[in-house]
Design a protein around this motif. Structure first.
Motif, short mmCIF file in Angstrom:
data_model
loop_
_atom_site.label_atom_id
_atom_site.label_comp_id
_atom_site.label_asym_id
_atom_site.label_seq_id
_atom_site.Cartn_x
_atom_site.Cartn_y
_atom_site.Cartn_z
N GLU A 205 0.80 -1.23 0.00
CA GLU A 205 0.00 0.00 0.00
C GLU A 205 0.83 1.28 0.00
O GLU A 205 0.32 2.33 -0.37
CB GLU A 205 -0.99 0.00 1.17
CG GLU A 205 -0.32 0.22 2.51
CD GLU A 205 -1.28 0.09 3.69
OE1 GLU A 205 -1.29 1.01 4.49
OE2 GLU A 205 -2.00 -0.91 3.79
N CYS A 206 2.09 1.23 0.40
CA CYS A 206 2.92 2.43 0.37
C CYS A 206 3.91 2.39 -0.79
O CYS A 206 4.94 3.08 -0.78
CB CYS A 206 3.64 2.64 1.69
SG CYS A 206 2.50 2.93 3.04
N ALA A 207 3.61 1.57 -1.79
CA ALA A 207 4.39 1.50 -3.02
C ALA A 207 5.89 1.38 -2.75
O ALA A 207 6.34 0.36 -2.20
CB ALA A 207 4.06 2.67 -3.93
N GLY A 208 6.67 2.41 -3.06
CA GLY A 208 8.14 2.35 -2.99
C GLY A 208 8.70 2.05 -1.61
O GLY A 208 9.90 1.77 -1.49
N LYS A 260 10.55 -6.54 6.00
CA LYS A 260 10.29 -6.54 7.45
C LYS A 260 9.94 -5.13 7.93
O LYS A 260 9.04 -4.95 8.76
CB LYS A 260 11.51 -7.05 8.21
CG LYS A 260 11.75 -8.55 8.08
CD LYS A 260 13.05 -8.93 8.78
CE LYS A 260 13.47 -10.35 8.44
NZ LYS A 260 14.81 -10.66 9.00
N GLU A 261 10.66 -4.13 7.44
CA GLU A 261 10.35 -2.76 7.87
C GLU A 261 8.94 -2.38 7.47
O GLU A 261 8.20 -1.77 8.24
CB GLU A 261 11.36 -1.75 7.28
CG GLU A 261 12.69 -1.74 8.00
CD GLU A 261 13.54 -0.51 7.70
OE1 GLU A 261 13.03 0.49 7.16
OE2 GLU A 261 14.75 -0.56 8.01
N GLN A 262 8.55 -2.73 6.25
CA GLN A 262 7.21 -2.35 5.80
C GLN A 262 6.13 -3.19 6.49
O GLN A 262 5.03 -2.71 6.74
CB GLN A 262 7.09 -2.45 4.28
CG GLN A 262 5.83 -1.81 3.71
CD GLN A 262 5.66 -0.34 4.11
OE1 GLN A 262 6.61 0.34 4.46
NE2 GLN A 262 4.42 0.14 4.08
N LEU A 264 5.96 -3.97 9.54
CA LEU A 264 5.58 -3.38 10.84
C LEU A 264 5.19 -1.90 10.73
O LEU A 264 4.84 -1.28 11.74
CB LEU A 264 6.73 -3.55 11.85
CG LEU A 264 7.00 -5.01 12.23
CD1 LEU A 264 8.20 -5.10 13.16
CD2 LEU A 264 5.78 -5.63 12.89
N TYR A 265 5.24 -1.35 9.53
CA TYR A 265 4.92 0.07 9.35
C TYR A 265 3.45 0.35 9.70
O TYR A 265 2.55 -0.29 9.15
CB TYR A 265 5.21 0.47 7.89
CG TYR A 265 4.90 1.91 7.58
CD1 TYR A 265 5.68 2.93 8.10
CD2 TYR A 265 3.83 2.26 6.77
CE1 TYR A 265 5.40 4.26 7.82
CE2 TYR A 265 3.53 3.58 6.49
CZ TYR A 265 4.32 4.58 7.02
OH TYR A 265 4.04 5.89 6.75
N GLU A 266 3.24 1.28 10.60
CA GLU A 266 1.89 1.66 11.04
C GLU A 266 1.09 0.50 11.62
O GLU A 266 -0.14 0.46 11.54
CB GLU A 266 1.11 2.35 9.91
CG GLU A 266 1.69 3.73 9.60
CD GLU A 266 0.93 4.52 8.54
OE1 GLU A 266 0.11 3.93 7.83
OE2 GLU A 266 1.18 5.73 8.43
N ILE A 267 1.80 -0.47 12.20
CA ILE A 267 1.15 -1.60 12.86
C ILE A 267 1.23 -1.37 14.37
O ILE A 267 2.26 -0.89 14.87
CB ILE A 267 1.90 -2.91 12.51
CG1 ILE A 267 1.73 -3.25 11.02
CG2 ILE A 267 1.44 -4.07 13.39
CD1 ILE A 267 0.36 -3.75 10.64
N HIS A 268 0.17 -1.68 15.09
CA HIS A 268 0.24 -1.64 16.55
C HIS A 268 0.45 -3.06 17.05
O HIS A 268 1.55 -3.55 16.97
CB HIS A 268 -0.99 -0.93 17.13
CG HIS A 268 -1.01 0.54 16.75
ND1 HIS A 268 -2.07 1.36 16.95
CD2 HIS A 268 -0.06 1.31 16.17
CE1 HIS A 268 -1.78 2.59 16.52
NE2 HIS A 268 -0.57 2.57 16.04
N ASP A 269 -0.60 -3.74 17.50
CA ASP A 269 -0.44 -5.14 17.90
C ASP A 269 -0.39 -6.00 16.63
O ASP A 269 -1.38 -6.10 15.91
CB ASP A 269 -1.63 -5.54 18.78
CG ASP A 269 -1.54 -6.99 19.24
OD1 ASP A 269 -0.64 -7.71 18.77
OD2 ASP A 269 -2.38 -7.39 20.07
N ALA B 11 9.58 4.10 11.38
CA ALA B 11 8.54 4.72 12.20
C ALA B 11 7.27 4.91 11.38
O ALA B 11 7.32 5.27 10.21
CB ALA B 11 9.01 6.07 12.73
N GLY B 12 6.12 4.67 12.02
CA GLY B 12 4.83 4.89 11.38
C GLY B 12 3.93 5.73 12.29
O GLY B 12 4.18 5.84 13.48
#
Lengths: 443, 104
Positions: A205-208, A260-262, A264-269, B11-12
């Motif tokens: 969803e965040c493309a690049g 891996k970075e993407q 967890l991006y904008e993920i809480h639990d 960071a998000g």
């Protein structure tokens, strides 16, 4: 086993357009998805629709369609996008006009509506989740309220032969999950598969951002070719196995680390990623390299969807006034601090009214407020205030600018700005209060 | 050494909540990370920035931790007065954390 390839053509409204063209031309994809709707974008679009009922869709809709519609139609690539923003019907009409202008024939455009729940909130007893304010009490300050729709209306549009599906507020991963449900006939209660499809959507969803963007750190995490970054492709099979890749020869990199970075991006639990379609569980996901720029992501599962839908509420909250000015050389920080003290005094003298005021020394303490610091060789004072009235926001920048002639020595490069604030809050509404609908247009 | 020597981060933002991941370059360092980078240490590291609770989630299958920090974005991305209202740069700030070298 049947598998399909979905490309991600935009990660936000202002994203680059060439990578989407590259995906359509050389990505061997069946679907091209553009995710262009940040939380605040829809409130801005709502304001634009209030000024002109034919507007309120994404400002780059025309540019994207001009660049991509013909290529996609020729290659039988279906387009799914939330560029409809506050006005999917007007966006669909515009796409029809563009298609006709290109001489395209037998094209079906579907517009998904029903996310706008402003009337439901105005007449209900809902409160803002963040501060408990009753929404009905907001009056004219309440600008927009859009529920996150799920995959169903898009699946419906695809099942009815739509070539282009244009929506307003839809959960970002649902834009990608819909073609999977449509192609593989996944039941809407197959929670594990919906969880796997949601994972694919979340990664794209965040493309690049999954192909090497928002990642490089020279000397530590080097990425080649960010100037011609390739956007991602998810290859998903009927069982929900996901591989992330990109067009060969494009810039960037798809590696386990970028994925891996993407992930967890904008993920809480990570065990409870809430979407309108499923509560996805990413807590046992495995990420493995499958060769150059190809990564397999597996192990997502899902749990039954919740009874409520999240709503993004846009509230007008006054203005932000800002001013900046720079100092350089020995004692730059001391002069910037003197400038701050002068501004504090001036704001009292001119009786500027504000709800919050903030000073930053950019290059020194703007990002990490506390913690170890070294004195910079140049520093930029930044003054920002949130005000109820525009008059007070204007004063902030004006007072900073006046430091040119009445402030410390060597102040340069002053800038000032005023912007209207539409603050975004959230609330939850029962699922049955939201009624998605699909309208079809033919060229 | 610094956290950035053994881990990477992103960071998000969602409203006034920032989430910052910490991912071991080498999965063998995960247990050490889990021991060294506690929610309490992260909260202390972000003093002056994060004003609410910090909750840590563990994702051992990808050798990662995820820190969810409340009241971290100046009242929310859309109304914050911060230079970086999304808190995009908080990942780099977190990687500045000093940690003791793993034994062996």
């Amino acid at each position: 086993m049947k598998s399909i390839r979905i490309g991600s053509g935009a990660g936000y409204s202002g994203d680059r357009i060439e990578p989407a063209v590259e995906l359509a031309m050389r990505g061997d994809i069946s679907y091209l998805v553009f995710e262009c709707l940040a939380e605040r974008t829809i409130a801005l679009a709502q304001l634009s629709k209030l000024r002109d009922p034919a507007m309120g869709y994404d400002p780059l809709l025309v540019a994207r369609m001009n660049a991509l519609l013909k290529i996609c139609v020729e290659r039988k690539i279906k387009i799914i996008t939330n560029m409809g923003a506050a006005n999917p019907l007007a966006a669909a009409a515009m796409i029809c006009k563009i298609a006709a202008g290109m001489g395209l024939r037998s094209l079906k455009i579907a517009a998904v509506t029903g996310d706008d729940v402003l009337d439901v909130l105005k007449n209900g007893s809902y409160c803002l989740q963040e501060n408990g304010t009753p929404i009905a009490s907001l009056g004219d300050a309440l600008i927009s309220a859009n529920a996150y729709l799920g995959a169903s209306p898009i699946v419906n549009a695809l099942a009815n032969g739509a070539d282009v599906v244009i929506t307003g507020r839809v959960a970002d991963p649902a834009l990608f999950l819909s073609p999977l449900i449509h192609e593989f006939s996944w039941p809407m209660t197959d929670w594990d598969r919906l969880g796997k499809g949601t994972l694919a959507g979340h990664l794209l969803e965040c493309a690049g951002q999954v192909t090497g963007g928002y990642f490089a750190d020279p000397g530590l995490k080097d990425v080649e070719g960010l100037g011609h970054l390739g956007f991602p492709i998810a290859e998903v099979d009927e069982a929900g196995t996901v591989a992330i890749t990109k067009v060969a020869g494009s810039g960037g990199a798809v590696t386990p680390a970028t994925c891996k970075e993407q992930l967890l991006y904008e993920i809480h639990d990570p065990a409870r990623y809430l979407t309108p379609d499923v509560i996805a569980d990413f807590s046992n996901v495995q990420v493995e390299s499958r060769g150059c720029d190809r990564v397999a992501v597996s192990g997502a599962t899902g749990h039954p969807q919740s009874d409520t839908l999240k709503v993004c509420v846009g509230v007008s909250e006054g203005y932000i006034g800002e001013g900046q000015i720079s100092y350089g050389g020995t004692n730059a920080l001391a002069r910037a601090k003197l400038a701050r003290d002068i501004i504090s005094e001036r704001l009292k003298i001119v009786d500027a009214k504000y709800d919050e005021l903030r000073f930053d020394f950019v290059g020194y303490d703007a990002i990490r407020r506390n913690g170890p610091k070294t004195e910079p060789c140049d520093v930029r004072l930044r003054v920002a205030a949130r005000t109820k009235l525009k008059r007070d926001a204007v004063l902030i920048g004006n007072e900073v600018e006046a430091l040119y002639t009445s402030g410390p020595a060597g102040g340069g490069g002053a800038s000032k700005s005023v912007r209207q604030i539409i603050a975004m809050f959230s609330t939850m509404v029962p699922r049955q209060e939201v009624r998605p609908a699909v309208s079809f247009f033919e060229v | 050494m610094k956290l950035r020597d053994i881990a990477h981060s992103r960071a998000g933002d969602k409203g006034d909540i920032s989430n910052v991941s910490v991912i071991a370059y080498d999965p063998k360092d995960y247990e050490f990370l889990a021991e060294a980078v506690t929610a309490e240490r992260v909260r202390e590291h972000f003093s002056g920035v994060v004003h609410g609770d910090v909750v840590r989630y563990e994702i051992p299958s990808i050798a990662a931790l995820n820190f969810v920090m409340q009241q971290a974005l100046g009242g929310g991305v859309t109304r914050s007065l911060a230079l970086d209202p999304h808190g995009k740069s908080l990942s780099s700030v977190l990687l500045e954390m000093e940690i003791d070298r793993p034994h062996g």
